[in-house]
Design an enzyme around this catalytic site. Structure first.
Site, PDB file in Angstrom:
ATOM      1  N   ASP A 515      45.520  36.783  49.309  1.00 46.86           N
ATOM      2  CA  ASP A 515      46.865  37.259  49.591  1.00 46.86           C
ATOM      3  C   ASP A 515      47.550  36.237  50.495  1.00 46.86           C
ATOM      4  O   ASP A 515      46.898  35.345  51.047  1.00 46.86           O
ATOM      5  CB  ASP A 515      46.788  38.620  50.283  1.00 46.86           C
ATOM      6  CG  ASP A 515      48.152  39.189  50.619  1.00 46.86           C
ATOM      7  OD1 ASP A 515      49.073  39.024  49.809  1.00 46.86           O
ATOM      8  OD2 ASP A 515      48.295  39.780  51.696  1.00 46.86           O
ATOM      9  N   SER A 713      66.237  34.747  42.793  1.00 53.23           N
ATOM     10  CA  SER A 713      65.360  33.604  42.572  1.00 53.23           C
ATOM     11  C   SER A 713      66.004  32.605  41.634  1.00 53.23           C
ATOM     12  O   SER A 713      65.711  31.409  41.691  1.00 53.23           O
ATOM     13  CB  SER A 713      64.019  34.076  42.001  1.00 53.23           C
ATOM     14  OG  SER A 713      63.331  34.875  42.926  1.00 53.23           O
ATOM     15  N   ARG A 989      55.152  37.797  42.994  1.00 53.84           N
ATOM     16  CA  ARG A 989      55.764  39.046  42.562  1.00 53.84           C
ATOM     17  C   ARG A 989      54.790  39.889  41.736  1.00 53.84           C
ATOM     18  O   ARG A 989      55.155  40.465  40.718  1.00 53.84           O
ATOM     19  CB  ARG A 989      57.034  38.764  41.761  1.00 53.84           C
ATOM     20  CG  ARG A 989      58.235  38.391  42.593  1.00 53.84           C
ATOM     21  CD  ARG A 989      58.633  39.524  43.505  1.00 53.84           C
ATOM     22  NE  ARG A 989      59.832  39.239  44.289  1.00 53.84           N
ATOM     23  CZ  ARG A 989      60.138  39.854  45.405  1.00 53.84           C
ATOM     24  NH1 ARG A 989      59.328  40.764  45.901  1.00 53.84           N
ATOM     25  NH2 ARG A 989      61.228  39.575  46.070  1.00 53.84           N
ATOM     26  N   ASP A1019      46.035  44.893  48.678  1.00 56.19           N
ATOM     27  CA  ASP A1019      44.935  44.007  48.295  1.00 56.19           C
ATOM     28  C   ASP A1019      43.654  44.771  47.970  1.00 56.19           C
ATOM     29  O   ASP A1019      42.652  44.151  47.598  1.00 56.19           O
ATOM     30  CB  ASP A1019      44.646  43.011  49.435  1.00 56.19           C
ATOM     31  CG  ASP A1019      45.870  42.219  49.831  1.00 56.19           C
ATOM     32  OD1 ASP A1019      46.583  41.750  48.930  1.00 56.19           O
ATOM     33  OD2 ASP A1019      46.128  42.079  51.040  1.00 56.19           O
TER      34      ASP A1019
END
Length: 1440
Positions: A515, A713, A989, A1019
């Protein structure tokens, strides 16, 4: 074509115990939630029972594996996945029959019971901790609506019973007492993701079930009425109120009230909030790993439900039609249908998800939509897995080999015995007298001998191996815990091994999935540098919490005697409590004179040179260079202070302004502007207030916010359009467009004539990027009124369009974002955790591939990739981007990437790779941008010789593309093939479930050992899917630790955990296991050779006690010593030379080949021992009295020789002889000699023994001493010669490192990195090598290719984070749109009061006497041309 046997074996190996016990509820049909309404008739069956489809999951979440009922069967199933355990159980059962009994049956089964019990106790202890953590979460408190006319009829499933109430500490049940260190320990052992409260209100702060009579609240603050006098029933209040209830009792359709800093217990639709415009702010760190706040808004049809009384009123009843539960965190479609039939759409921006935490919002009232297993965070997490190490899995085939060998030996003995009996019985053999019975005849005796052989040779499967491995791994976990090198000094947090059976897996890791936020980064920003008008300001970090900025007291503020206002007057940033709360007085942001550091911003910004330039500009003569530069300074910092969506709050303790932004970098930018003197004082709906050093007449400047052109983005920029307001808020000022964004996007939109300034700024950007800083470029332009009015009309039409709205908005926005004037650029440092770049570089050098899986947007992920050394200077970035209809299909992008960059990889020749009609999903059209090459000057990306590129490749793929890439086997196959060609992969994402799917793709598709590391609940799925899961338990929280196998405090500790402890553990355990098999095979080999001389009757050659104590006393110590104390090489060498880890990663220490070598060597040694001693004693009698030697005389020599050879052989296989190794090797030898002397001297009156008197015959016999010495030496010579030859003629890097360390214990091995050991001659100790120094690549110069568009560019590390299409942005946009629609009239401008927003006040300038100098500032061309104006007025249309 695999054989049936291999298919059967693979099914057995892949058998998953969880599938029998973890019943995952199927996603039900679309649901309807009735709020204060009765259920319709179609919800019931003919017996008036609720249909199963309409029964919702309870809100109870259980992460534990066992209950009291399932513990025994499930744990036994898990343990009997070991083939050896099944075998020993069968052998033990056989010996309960008297015909096969050797010793007491209870004694035979005792070792197996001990092994199973110890393992079960360990598993049970770990699971009790999970139960306690589950209960801590499920018994957390939430306020639900009770009383009045409110009734919730939505049917709920029953709660599960875990049967562990007695095991939970008392303070957790009663709420009395304070949490202790044990509470923290409990929370570290497997709580649900949202169960660890590291921030906000602690669990015990809320009332508990035992005190719930006090847990009743009324919105109006009235006391609870007493109903029924002294003995009134709990909660008997009939008035609508909020009652404290535990989480697991929460129901779908309940109305709940969540307070600031409280976690969300379920997925909840927002009805109303404490904030104006009904906005709520949540921290979604547990879901997507991002610590920046997200804004959510209430459903417009329910905003009147802001009190308990309103929620309980029957006239306010409604229902909600929802989708079926879904794993997609960013998608939710629902509709609210009120009692009058009106339908209002609901999307994900109106819902607060379980696992998030309410922030900066006084309270939220909402209705529960999804509970328990139906919530998105739980659906994205998997069942707690039962992980087995790779070594343990590899042992099963080896045990099978031994079983086959054992079966062959048994069959051989059985067949030979039967044939011999059939041959000798007719000849009248006396030992076969009476063998004519049904259970005793030559034919049936062959079967009995076969079973006897299984019992005789059972030690070929060492039961003590498993308990030894468990003990060794436990000690290895303690070694990790007590390693001071991986203890976080700041918190005292040691590295914790939560799963004790995976230590050797740490030494075989090939892929690390990490992560980003909280794992690689601190998610803390520092505004480091900026360039303005070609001048660089390298500021100093000011670490004080508060800095003084001064304040302006205007006329309308003077009436406030103490500059205090009610908190409810500062709606956007207030932390208002419920209406029942008393008003809290805080400082007015307009009069606050200090600024406090924003959350996740580490320092204030200050630069003496900048202060001097501002002071010089304030006193500068109009038109002078100082004046020109002052205009640029004013414009630059004004853009930073106004072009954002940050909120202003006032700290109630210090009275200082504190900015609340959606991302830390945005907060750092606004705070830096305030530190310089450009203080953003707040937003009152569409009016922005700004304090500047150049303010006219010491007054605040005010601007009308007209439009926000949002960051995406694709756009890579954000713009705002503002109008300067007059002293009395007259709308007569000039319009400005303020922009910030990526340098390549801003630069191409600048007006002509700024080339020199652009080149200078680009040079500075390169410098910033080379230091690992994230850059942002600023520009502006003045917008004529007529142009804006025409554009605003087109923009409004685009915003209300129902088709292609996003594309139309982007096109219209692009129209006005041209002809900009450049101001400069910023450089922000996203502080990484200590040692992250070095750790990643060393792990890459060790051969480990790093994949980063993050919920952040693409640009953020790439920027972190640069700063962490995952992307090097010469690397090439290949971007695979998912899109909507009309974009290039993901499969086509991946094919083009392979064809363009890896044409010789053979992927295109793969039969499974290709484009056909069935490959592309229907939603992906091929009407995308054609891929083409764009010349950006980065010729090093592809080169002119078809693939001659200096650097490697890093694949970047976003979550939308992953959705397609993981959709079917063909997509997954191509994605995996493409990813294998890259040095690293960044997935951005991505949802938690996608993280787990990516890990599974690599783990199953490549068969590689995987490790996942993270710190958040997002996670958990990834950590559970990987072979080894590591949770970060430092300052960032303990969320991921609950499901992890190892808990570390900092990412940098991963290096030592893998390179040292992993390498050591794998080398130790692998060496221990093969030596374990070896020593048992030596014993079995001796027994086997004896069958030639005992008519294959499965008899023991020596006394049974020698066999009984073989694995417990004689030979256990050396292998345990190897597992605990062997060192393949010292730790500082492993840390200095990461490439040595490749020996471990390539599985050199354990495998079937190595196992067979040791088995064959054991067979050979057993033959040497048996036959040499046998033939020595078969010659002239060894006795001095001339009598023949008894069996137990020469067999005792065999037993002692076998023990000595096995122990010394084990010692020979160690790499370092310490005192513990000497002790372990000598222990068994000393014991067997002592036992022989004592046991042989025991008189028959004390114990019956076959070796009584051996001390008299053996110890006086030269044969005894000579044969033991001879066979021991001859057994060890082959191994000794092989090791000596390898060290002298074929040494590897480990051999050279050990040799070099022996010659020079203080040698610096960092000089030998990158192949430096290859030139070392082991024999003479001379070193002739060419050292290669590792040059760390400079950052942020990698080329990037976007396969969605074919565009190529040079990356400079741009990043600007904001919540795309977030509620805060949508709210502002919609409000502005409504305002413009309501007042479309054109405003007149008064030329006499045309005071620009960014002009320096005239009173601060001294007019230059005489004629103006003809020389001009080199950047004068950047400023707009001055319009005609009266001589008495200074031109104010330029951005100053």
């Amino acid at each position: 074509m695999p054989s049936k046997l291999s298919v059967w074996y693979n099914k057995l190996v892949d058998f998953n115990v969880e599938s029998l016990f973890a019943k995952r509820k199927e996603s039900g049909p679309p649901r309807t939630v009735f709020v204060n309404e009765p259920l319709p008739a179609d919800f019931y069956d003919h017996k008036h029972r609720i249909k199963k489809d309409h029964v919702f999951s309870s809100n109870q979440v259980i992460t534990s594996k066992y209950t009291v009922i399932t513990f025994l069967p499930r744990n036994l199933l898990e343990q009997f996945r070991r083939v050896a355990n099944v075998f020993f159980l069968a052998i033990a059962i056989l010996q309960f029959f008297s015909i096969f009994s050797t010793v007491s049956p209870g004694l035979v089964i005792l070792p197996l019971i001990i092994v199973l019990t110890i393992t079960a106790l360990k598993d049970g202890y770990e699971d009790i901790k999970r139960h306690q953590s589950d209960r801590a979460v499920n018994y957390s408190q939430v306020r639900i609506l009770r009383g009045g006319d409110f009734n919730n009829e939505n049917p709920m499933a029953g709660k599960s019973k875990t049967f562990v109430r007695a095991m939970v500490p008392k303070f957790k049940r009663s709420g009395k007492g304070k949490p202790t260190a044990g509470d923290v320990e409990n929370l570290q052992h497997g709580a649900p993701p949202e169960g660890i409260h590291t921030e906000g209100a602690p669990l015990r702060q809320l009332p508990t079930a035992a005190t719930e009579e006090f847990g009743i609240e009324h919105d109006d603050g009235e006391p609870v009425e007493e109903v029924g006098g002294l003995f009134h029933h709990r909660g008997a209040s009939k008035k609508p109120h909020w009652k404290m209830t535990i989480w697991e009792d929460l129901r779908v359709g309940d109305m709940v009230k969540i307070m600031d800093d409280e976690p969300l217990p379920a997925d909840i639709l927002i009805c109303a909030t404490s904030e104006e415009e009904n906005v709520a702010y949540v921290e979604t760190k547990n879901l997507d790993g991002e610590t920046n706040l997200k804004s959510r808004s209430a459903c417009a049809a329910l905003t009147h439900l802001n009190t308990a009384r309103a929620c309980a009123a029957k006239q306010n009843a409604f229902r909600i039609d929802c989708d079926r539960p879904d794993t997609n965190l960013y998608k939710l479609n629902a509709a609210v249908i009120t009692s009058d039939g009106q339908k209002t759409a609901v999307d994900s921006n109106m819902v607060l998800l379980r696992g998030t935490v309410l922030r900066n919002t006084g309270w939220v009232i909402g209705v529960v939509l999804y509970t328990g297993e139906d919530t998105k965070i739980v659906m994205n997490s998997g069942a707690t897995p039962s992980k087995r190490s790779r070594v343990e899995r590899q042992m099963n085939p080896q045990v099978f080999i031994n079983l086959l060998l054992l079966a062959a030996m048994g069959v051989a003995c059985g067949v030979a015995d039967s044939l011999l009996e059939q041959h000798y019985y007719p000849l009248g053999a006396p030992w076969l007298y009476g063998d004519t019975q049904s259970d005793d005849n030559p034919k049936i005796n062959g079967l009995i001998t076969f079973i006897y052989a299984l019992i005789t040779f059972q030690n070929i499967i060492p039961i003590s191996l498993y308990i030894s491995i468990e003990g060794v791994r436990t000690c290895q976990a303690l070694f990790i815990y007590f390693d001071k090198e991986i203890v976080y000094e700041k918190t005292g947090q040691a590295t914790l091994a939560r799963s004790w059976n995976l230590s050797d897996d740490l030494g075989q890791i090939e892929y690390v999935f990490s992560d980003k936020t909280g794992t690689l980064t601190q998610n803390a920003m520092v505004f480091r540098q900026c360039t303005i008008a070609g001048r660089v300001y390298k500021g100093d970090e000011v670490h004080s919490d508060i800095t003084r900025v001064g304040a302006i007291v205007e006329a309308d503020e003077e009436n406030s005697a103490d500059s205090k206002v009610d908190v409810n007057a500062i709606a956007p940033a207030s932390a208002k409590r419920s209406s029942a709360s008393s008003s809290t007085e805080v400082a007015n942001p307009l009069t606050a004179s200090t600024v406090k550091k924003a959350e996740h911003v580490l320092a204030h910004f200050a630069d003496s040179g900048l202060d001097a330039d501002i002071a010089a500009a304030r006193q500068a003569v109009s038109g002078s260079p100082e004046d020109q530069h002052g205009r640029m300074l004013n414009g630059f910092w004004t853009v930073l202070a106004l072009c954002h969506t940050a909120l202003v709050s006032v700290d109630p303790h210090s009275g200082a302004i504190q900015y609340k932004a959606q991302s830390p970098d945005e907060a750092a930018l606004v705070q830096a502007a305030a530190d310089v003197g450009f203080v953003f004082r707040g937003r009152d709906r569409e009016v922005l207030t700004l304090q500047t050093p150049f303010a006219h007449d010491d007054k605040y400047e005010r601007y009308e916010l007209l439009n926000i052109l949002d960051f995406t983005s694709a756009r890579k920029r954000m713009s705002v359009i503002i109008r300067k307001l007059g002293d009395h808020d007259e709308h007569d000022g000039q319009l400005y467009l303020l922009s910030k964004g990526a340098d390549n996007v801003i630069m191409e939109r600048l007006r002509p004539g700024q080339e020199a300034f652009m080149r200078e700024t680009e040079d500075h950007l390169m410098e910033f990027a080379s230091e690992g800083l994230r850059t942002l470029t600023l520009a502006y332009k003045a917008v004529p009124e007529a142009q804006y009015e025409a554009w605003a009309k087109r923009y409004h039409e685009a915003t209300v369009s129902l088709e292609d709205r996003e594309e139309k908005i982007e096109a219209v926005s692009d129209e006005i974002e041209h002809d900009l004037s450049l101001l400069g650029a910023t450089a922000i440092e996203d502080r990484l955790q200590d040692g992250v770049p070095e750790t990643i570089a060393d792990l890459k050098e060790a051969g480990i591939k790093i994949w980063v899986l993050t919920g952040d947007k693409l640009e953020t992920a790439i920027a972190i990739g640069h700063s962490t050394n995952l992307i090097g200077r010469e690397d090439n970035i290949v971007i695979i981007r998912g899109g909507g209809e009309g974009s290039t299909p993901v499969y086509v992008q991946m094919l083009n990437a392979v064809e363009q960059f890896f044409p010789e990889s053979g992927i295109l020749q793969d039969d499974a790779v290709g484009l056909d009609e069935n490959t592309l999903p229907p939603s992906q059209s091929t009407r995308g941008y054609p891929l083409h090459r764009v010349n950006t000057g980065a010729s090093s990306l592809v080169g002119h010789n078809n693939g001659d590129r200096p650097g490697g490749f890093v694949l970047v793929i976003d979550g939308a593309a992953l959705t397609y890439a993981l959709s079917d086997e063909k997509h997954k196959h191509l994605l995996l093939k493409l990813a294998m060609q890259c040095e690293g992969v960044i997935c951005c994402r991505v949802s938690p479930l996608q993280k787990a799917l990516v890990v599974t793709l690599v783990k199953d598709g490549v068969g590689a050992m995987t490790l996942a590391i993270g710190d958040g609940a997002n996670d958990v799925s990834m950590i559970q899917a990987a072979d080894v899961g590591v949770g970060i338990s430092g300052e960032e929280g303990l969320q991921a630790v609950n499901s992890s196998d190892y808990a570390i405090a900092q990412f940098r500790f991963l290096k030592r955990l893998l390179l040292v402890h992993g390498h050591w553990s794998y080398a130790r355990n692998g060496n221990m296991i093969v030596n374990f098999f070896y020593k048992n095979m030596v014993c079995i080999g001796v027994l086997w050779w004896f069958q030639i001389y005992c008519a294959w009757s499965s008899q023991y050659v020596f006394d049974y006690t020698y066999l009984l104590f073989w694995n417990t006393f004689w030979t256990i110590a050396p292998v345990i010593g190897i597992g605990l104390f062997d060192r393949i090489v010292d730790d500082h060498v492993l840390m200095a030379m990461p490439e040595l880890y490749k020996h471990s990663m390539n599985h050199e220490y354990f495998g079937t080949k190595l196992f067979l070598i040791y088995v064959l060597e054991a067979v050979a040694q057993s033959a040497v021992i048996f036959f040499l001693i046998l033939y020595s004693y078969m010659s002239t009698s060894a006795r001095s009295d001339g009598f023949d030697v008894a069996q137990y005389e020469f067999s005792t020599s065999i037993a002692i020789s076998a023990v000595m050879a096995a122990n010394l052989f084990n010692g020979l296989n160690t790499h370092v002889w310490t005192g513990w190794i000497f002790f372990a090797v000598a222990l068994g030898i000393v014991l067997v000699w002592a036992f022989t002397a004592v046991y042989a001297a025991l008189a028959p009156s004390l114990i019956t023994t076959f070796i009584y008197g051996n001390d008299h015959y053996l110890f006086l016999s030269p044969n005894f001493w000579f044969t033991i010495l001879l066979v021991t030496v001859l057994s060890l010579v082959p191994r000794y010669i092989a090791k000596a030859w390898k060290l002298a003629f074929a040494p590897n890097d480990l051999d050279r490192a050990r040799w070099l360390h022996k010659l020079d214990p203080s040698h610096d091995f960092t000089q030998d990195r990158h192949g430096g050991l290859a030139g070392i001659s082991v024999g003479g100790g001379r070193k002739s090598r060419s050292l290669k120094r590792a040059q760390r690549p400079s950052l942020f110069h990698a080329s990037r290719t976007d396969m969605a568009t074919g565009m190529r560019s040079v990356n400079r590390g741009f990043d600007f984070a904001t919540e795309e299409n977030g509620v805060a942005m949508q709210r502002i946009q919609s409000h502005l749109s409504e305002r413009h629609q309501a007042a479309p009239t054109k405003r007149r401008r008064n030329p006499s009061t045309l005071i620009q927003a960014f002009s320096i006040r005239r009173t601060l300038r001294r007019k230059k006497h005489g004629s103006q100098s003809s020389s001009s500032h080199p950047h004068d061309e950047l400023l707009p041309a001055s319009p005609p104006h009266s001589p008495g007025h200074h031109d104010d249309r330029r951005l100053s």
